[in-house]
Design a protein around this motif. Structure first.
Motif, mmCIF file in Angstrom:
data_model
loop_
_atom_site.group_PDB
_atom_site.id
_atom_site.type_symbol
_atom_site.label_atom_id
_atom_site.label_comp_id
_atom_site.label_asym_id
_atom_site.label_seq_id
_atom_site.Cartn_x
_atom_site.Cartn_y
_atom_site.Cartn_z
ATOM 1 N N HIS A 15 0.839 -1.202 0.000
ATOM 2 C CA HIS A 15 0.000 0.000 0.000
ATOM 3 C C HIS A 15 0.875 1.254 0.000
ATOM 4 O O HIS A 15 0.547 2.251 -0.678
ATOM 5 N N LEU A 16 1.984 1.214 0.722
ATOM 6 C CA LEU A 16 2.898 2.360 0.732
ATOM 7 C C LEU A 16 3.461 2.602 -0.664
ATOM 8 O O LEU A 16 3.611 3.752 -1.090
ATOM 9 N N VAL A 17 3.761 1.535 -1.373
ATOM 10 C CA VAL A 17 4.233 1.668 -2.754
ATOM 11 C C VAL A 17 3.121 2.257 -3.628
ATOM 12 O O VAL A 17 3.369 3.119 -4.477
ATOM 13 N N GLY A 18 1.892 1.795 -3.402
ATOM 14 C CA GLY A 18 0.759 2.336 -4.152
ATOM 15 C C GLY A 18 0.562 3.818 -3.897
ATOM 16 O O GLY A 18 0.265 4.587 -4.815
ATOM 17 N N GLN A 19 0.729 4.240 -2.643
ATOM 18 C CA GLN A 19 0.620 5.659 -2.317
ATOM 19 C C GLN A 19 1.686 6.476 -3.037
ATOM 20 O O GLN A 19 1.436 7.602 -3.480
ATOM 21 N N ASP A 20 2.871 5.904 -3.151
ATOM 22 C CA ASP A 20 3.952 6.581 -3.861
ATOM 23 C C ASP A 20 3.565 6.827 -5.317
ATOM 24 O O ASP A 20 3.787 7.919 -5.861
ATOM 25 N N LEU A 21 2.969 5.818 -5.958
ATOM 26 C CA LEU A 21 2.530 5.978 -7.341
ATOM 27 C C LEU A 21 1.434 7.024 -7.452
ATOM 28 O O LEU A 21 1.457 7.884 -8.339
ATOM 29 N N VAL A 22 0.475 6.969 -6.541
ATOM 30 C CA VAL A 22 -0.653 7.899 -6.595
ATOM 31 C C VAL A 22 -0.184 9.348 -6.465
ATOM 32 O O VAL A 22 -0.608 10.231 -7.225
ATOM 33 N N GLN A 23 0.702 9.617 -5.506
ATOM 34 C CA GLN A 23 1.140 11.007 -5.334
ATOM 35 C C GLN A 23 1.924 11.499 -6.554
ATOM 36 O O GLN A 23 1.865 12.681 -6.907
ATOM 37 N N LYS A 24 2.632 10.604 -7.219
ATOM 38 C CA LYS A 24 3.337 10.987 -8.448
ATOM 39 C C LYS A 24 2.340 11.328 -9.566
ATOM 40 O O LYS A 24 2.494 12.318 -10.286
ATOM 41 N N LEU A 25 1.319 10.474 -9.719
ATOM 42 C CA LEU A 25 0.328 10.700 -10.776
ATOM 43 C C LEU A 25 -0.471 11.981 -10.522
ATOM 44 O O LEU A 25 -0.800 12.714 -11.466
ATOM 45 N N LEU A 26 -0.793 12.248 -9.261
ATOM 46 C CA LEU A 26 -1.528 13.471 -8.925
ATOM 47 C C LEU A 26 -0.730 14.712 -9.312
ATOM 48 O O LEU A 26 -1.297 15.721 -9.764
ATOM 49 N N ARG A 27 0.579 14.634 -9.188
ATOM 50 C CA ARG A 27 1.418 15.804 -9.464
ATOM 51 C C ARG A 27 1.532 16.099 -10.955
ATOM 52 O O ARG A 27 1.989 17.180 -11.327
ATOM 53 N N ILE A 28 1.111 15.168 -11.808
ATOM 54 C CA ILE A 28 1.102 15.474 -13.241
ATOM 55 C C ILE A 28 -0.337 15.592 -13.762
ATOM 56 O O ILE A 28 -0.590 15.489 -14.960
ATOM 57 N N GLY A 29 -1.269 15.792 -12.838
ATOM 58 C CA GLY A 29 -2.620 16.143 -13.238
ATOM 59 C C GLY A 29 -3.576 14.997 -13.463
ATOM 60 O O GLY A 29 -4.688 15.211 -13.962
ATOM 61 N N LEU A 30 -3.202 13.775 -13.086
ATOM 62 C CA LEU A 30 -4.109 12.644 -13.252
ATOM 63 C C LEU A 30 -4.925 12.425 -11.973
ATOM 64 O O LEU A 30 -4.500 12.807 -10.881
ATOM 65 N N ILE A 31 -6.087 11.819 -12.120
ATOM 66 C CA ILE A 31 -6.957 11.537 -10.979
ATOM 67 C C ILE A 31 -6.666 10.116 -10.499
ATOM 68 O O ILE A 31 -6.935 9.146 -11.218
ATOM 69 N N ALA A 32 -6.096 10.005 -9.311
ATOM 70 C CA ALA A 32 -5.673 8.693 -8.804
ATOM 71 C C ALA A 32 -5.998 8.578 -7.324
ATOM 72 O O ALA A 32 -5.993 9.569 -6.584
ATOM 73 N N HIS A 33 -6.290 7.342 -6.897
ATOM 74 C CA HIS A 33 -6.660 7.067 -5.511
ATOM 75 C C HIS A 33 -5.979 5.772 -5.052
ATOM 76 O O HIS A 33 -5.789 4.853 -5.841
ATOM 77 N N ALA A 34 -5.641 5.712 -3.774
ATOM 78 C CA ALA A 34 -5.116 4.490 -3.153
ATOM 79 C C ALA A 34 -5.882 4.262 -1.861
ATOM 80 O O ALA A 34 -5.450 4.688 -0.785
ATOM 81 N N PRO A 35 -7.046 3.617 -1.933
ATOM 82 C CA PRO A 35 -7.881 3.431 -0.729
ATOM 83 C C PRO A 35 -7.123 2.694 0.376
ATOM 84 O O PRO A 35 -6.408 1.725 0.115
ATOM 85 N N THR A 36 -7.293 3.163 1.598
ATOM 86 C CA THR A 36 -6.621 2.521 2.726
ATOM 87 C C THR A 36 -7.427 1.376 3.305
ATOM 88 O O THR A 36 -6.880 0.475 3.935
ATOM 89 N N ASP A 37 -8.727 1.389 3.088
ATOM 90 C CA ASP A 37 -9.621 0.372 3.644
ATOM 91 C C ASP A 37 -10.037 -0.613 2.553
ATOM 92 O O ASP A 37 -10.459 -0.193 1.473
ATOM 93 N N PRO A 38 -9.913 -1.926 2.792
ATOM 94 C CA PRO A 38 -10.279 -2.915 1.774
ATOM 95 C C PRO A 38 -11.728 -2.798 1.305
ATOM 96 O O PRO A 38 -12.016 -3.004 0.118
ATOM 97 N N HIS A 39 -12.643 -2.482 2.212
ATOM 98 C CA HIS A 39 -14.042 -2.330 1.812
ATOM 99 C C HIS A 39 -14.222 -1.112 0.916
ATOM 100 O O HIS A 39 -14.975 -1.145 -0.066
ATOM 101 N N LEU A 40 -13.522 -0.031 1.245
ATOM 102 C CA LEU A 40 -13.583 1.159 0.405
ATOM 103 C C LEU A 40 -12.982 0.891 -0.967
ATOM 104 O O LEU A 40 -13.473 1.403 -1.982
ATOM 105 N N ALA A 41 -11.947 0.068 -1.016
ATOM 106 C CA ALA A 41 -11.339 -0.285 -2.298
ATOM 107 C C ALA A 41 -12.355 -0.968 -3.199
ATOM 108 O O ALA A 41 -12.437 -0.681 -4.406
#
Length: 322
Positions: free
Chosen positions: A176-202
């Protein structure tokens, strides 16, 4: 020749061709230098007899390359069918291809171009030794992942991400930490990205995905239920799905349009799988991000500049102008 009663019989005629195709797909065989990493990655999912074959060829490539399929079966106490099946699981069409790779690897090791296997970290190792071992293992982990990465699959995943309406990334724990790293990178170039922390929310997020969206699952084992389930839902709703995994033949694969395989160092008491797999996962994440940034450069470059400027102002100790 000794037989292996735990393995089913395998034919070597036309019927086995389909099996090969389904196992290896269109992927090219891994380079010889990546063979040891492939064994480390896939051995936990193999039968014990296949593990014996895999560990033998990785541990003694020169000696194994000199053996026929019958000779290797006798040396490992298995069957010819097991040897052939192991070769296919490792990514080779048959034993002849594996044998050629072993001969190449043996020549590279003899010439000093292939690295030696790093020893496990012991509880009484001096800290300087721990640093050296970790550095060597992580460098090898990165090299193994790069050597085994299917660039055609990577290109397809990048193309999907670059045009995605929305991107979801699923992972548990270190993944999940790796996924968060990807999400924050994608957000910084203008893409809409999410990394849900809760399995049910995912899962509830995945229900909202459609064609044109992308879902990425990060799981070293390939069998983490809390990661597989949202990817399955996204897959069934038409999203493009990507699996970043160390077990390309794991359960996660049946719901992935594109599979990006990672390597890891040997698991030990002081170096669990989550720790050793993270390095290679971060490499794949960086490859995805750079690929997307290249494809969307006209949008990505100004977005990155704006984020850098915003952060620079935030950290500027001088008071704002009134």
């Amino acid at each position: 020749m000794s037989s292996d009663s735990s393995e089913p019989k395998e034919t070597f005629g036309p019927a086995s061709t389909a099996s090969t195709a389904s196992t290896t797909g269109s992927a090219k065989p891994p380079p010889p230098a990546a063979l040891a990493a492939k064994v480390r990655t896939l051995a936990p999912s193999m039968t014990r007899s296949m593990q014996r074959v895999a560990e033998t060829v990785a541990g003694d490539p020169a000696g194994s390359a000199a053996l026929t399929v019958t000779g290797l079966a006798e040396r490992t106490g298995t069957s010819e069918a097991t040897v052939v099946r192991t070769a296919r699981v490792l990514g080779y069409p048959g034993y002849r291809d594996l044998r050629l790779a072993l001969a190449t690897l043996a020549a590279e090791q003899a010439a000093g171009r292939a690295p030696a296997v790093t020893a496990d970290i012991a509880v009484d190792d001096p800290l300087a030794g721990v640093v050296a071992k970790l550095a060597q293992e992580e460098a090898q982990c990165l090299a193994d992942t790069a050597a085994g990465l299917d660039t055609a699959q990577l290109e397809s995943a990048v193309a999907a991400l670059a045009t995605a309406r929305r991107i979801d990334v699923y992972g548990i724990g270190a993944s999940h930490l790796v996924g968060q790293d990807l999400v924050q990178k994608l957000l910084r170039i203008g893409l809409i990205a999410h990394a849900p922390t809760d399995p049910h929310l995912a899962v509830t997020n995945a229900v909202q995905l459609r064609s044109g969206d992308v879902a990425i699952a990060i799981t070293h084992s390939g069998r983490t239920t809390d990661v597989i389930e949202p990817l399955r839902v996204a897959f069934e709703h038409g999203a493009t799905t990507v699996a970043v995994t160390g077990r390309p033949q794991g359960e996660i694969a049946q719901y992935a349009d594109h599979i990006l395989t990672t390597s890891s160092a040997r698991e030990s008491e002081l170096r669990p799988a989550a720790m050793s797999s993270r390095t290679s996962q971060l490499l794949v994440v960086d490859c995805l991000f750079i690929g997307v940034a290249q494809r969307t450069y006209d949008q990505a470059a100004p977005a990155l500049s704006a984020s850098y400027e915003a952060l620079a102002h935030r950290h500027d100790p001088r008071p704002p102008h009134r």
